[in-house]
Scaffold this active site. Structure first.
Site, PDB file in Angstrom:
ATOM      1  CD  GLU A   1       8.259  -0.092   7.225  1.00 43.90           C
ATOM      2  OE1 GLU A   1       7.302  -0.840   6.906  1.00 43.90           O
ATOM      3  OE2 GLU A   1       8.406   1.051   6.757  1.00 43.90           O
TER       4      GLU A   1
ATOM      5  CG  ASP B   1      -0.387  -0.043   2.521  1.00 41.45           C
ATOM      6  OD1 ASP B   1       0.848  -0.163   2.615  1.00 41.45           O
ATOM      7  OD2 ASP B   1      -1.135   0.059   3.520  1.00 41.45           O
TER       8      ASP B   1
HETATM    9  O1  KIV Z   1       3.573  -1.044   1.569  1.00 46.52           O
HETATM   10  C1  KIV Z   1       4.720  -1.482   1.435  1.00 46.52           C
HETATM   11  O2  KIV Z   1       5.386  -1.296   0.433  1.00 46.52           O
HETATM   12  C2  KIV Z   1       5.279  -2.234   2.550  1.00 46.52           C
HETATM   13  C3  KIV Z   1       6.742  -2.513   2.532  1.00 46.52           C
HETATM   14  C4  KIV Z   1       7.485  -1.274   2.830  1.00 46.52           C
HETATM   15  C5  KIV Z   1       7.132  -3.605   3.452  1.00 46.52           C
HETATM   16  O3  KIV Z   1       4.591  -2.581   3.472  1.00 46.52           O
END
Ligand code: KIV
Length: 262
Positions: A179, A42
């Site tokens: 993260e 997202d």
């Molecule tokens: O939305 C995204 O791209 C993510 C990644 C940063 C892990 O959740």
């Protein structure tokens, strides 16, 4: 790529590679380069739609982009994010996940959060929906967290993350994204789990690494996060940049200390 193969990679200590993808053309390049996982993140709310957070992204947006990526994804595992508030209750999560898999053709769904998701993860996995959990800096909670900042630096936060990781694994999660957490904590969590961890700003000890595609190509309109790296700058072509990322992760060169939090 299947969940069984991912678990084997963890057992063999072979690093797992993952990049975000939002459209058929990029997905084709990544898939052909041999990436293990494509994540329709997202983050598209920021890098594609130009919002300043992921919060405005809808389930229809995720389905639209997942369909595009699915058309050219032939080898990689295809994971899609459940957007903000689309899994606020277990029942809502089931409906959203079913749409993302039926209409979007995703093979696994990802959701952000800790212990409060245990019931949801149980419900989804009991019904055959593979789940990737996401702990640490969870961007959908950016306002609650008070900004995009490293998580787990103080002991009570770290303990909470360790317990959340174990609880989500016990509930049935097959994969865990970590993260922006200190590398020592990410290493402890990775060792404590049987399921693979995929880090982003979480240090080299994770079982794999993920980056936002536009960050690692240096084409984000905002600031590139300090834990990311512009692979296009040193390679010159998109295909070479992707290959350089895969090689750097598989050989343990990326992330370096300059991309890691203590
Ligand atoms: O939305 C995204 O791209 C993510 C990644 C940063 C892990 O959740």
């Amino acid at each position: 790529m299947t969940l069984t193969q991912l678990r084997k990679l963890k057992k063999k200590a072979e690093k797992i590679t993952c990049l975000t993808a939002y459209d058929a053309s990029f997905a084709h390049i990544l898939d052909q380069a041999g990436i293990d996982i494509l994540l329709v993140g997202d983050s598209l709310g920021m890098v594609i739609q130009g919002h300043d957070s992921t919060l405005p992204v809808t389930v229809d947006d995720m389905i639209y982009h997942c369909q595009q990526v699915h058309r050219t994804c032939t080898k990689a595992l295809l994971i899609v994010d459940m957007p903000f508030m689309s899994y606020a209750t277990p029942h809502a999560a089931l409906e959203t996940a079913a749409r993302l898999m039926r209409e979007g053709q995703a093979q696994m769904i990802k959701l952000e959060g800790g212990a409060w998701l245990v019931e949801t993860v149980q419900l989804l996995t009991e019904r055959g929906i593979p789940v990737c959990a996401h702990l640490g800096l969870t961007p959908q909670s950016v306002h609650q967290l008070g900004g995009y900042r490293v998580q787990g630096r103080v002991e009570n936060e770290a303990e909470c993350l360790r317990n959340d990781a174990l609880a989500l694994q016990a509930a049935g999660a097959s994969l865990l994204i970590l993260e922006c957490v200190p590398e020592k904590l990410a290493a402890e969590i990775t060792t404590s789990l049987e399921i693979p961890t995929i880090g982003i700003g979480a240090g080299i000890a994770c079982d794999g690494q993920v980056l936002v595609l536009y960050d690692m190509l240096g084409i984000t309109h905002g600031k590139i996060p300090s834990f990311s790296k512009d692979f296009l700058q040193e390679t010159g072509t998109i295909a070479a940049a992707i290959e350089a990322f895969i090689t750097a992760v598989k050989t343990g060169i990326f992330p370096g200390s300059e991309h890691t939090f203590q």
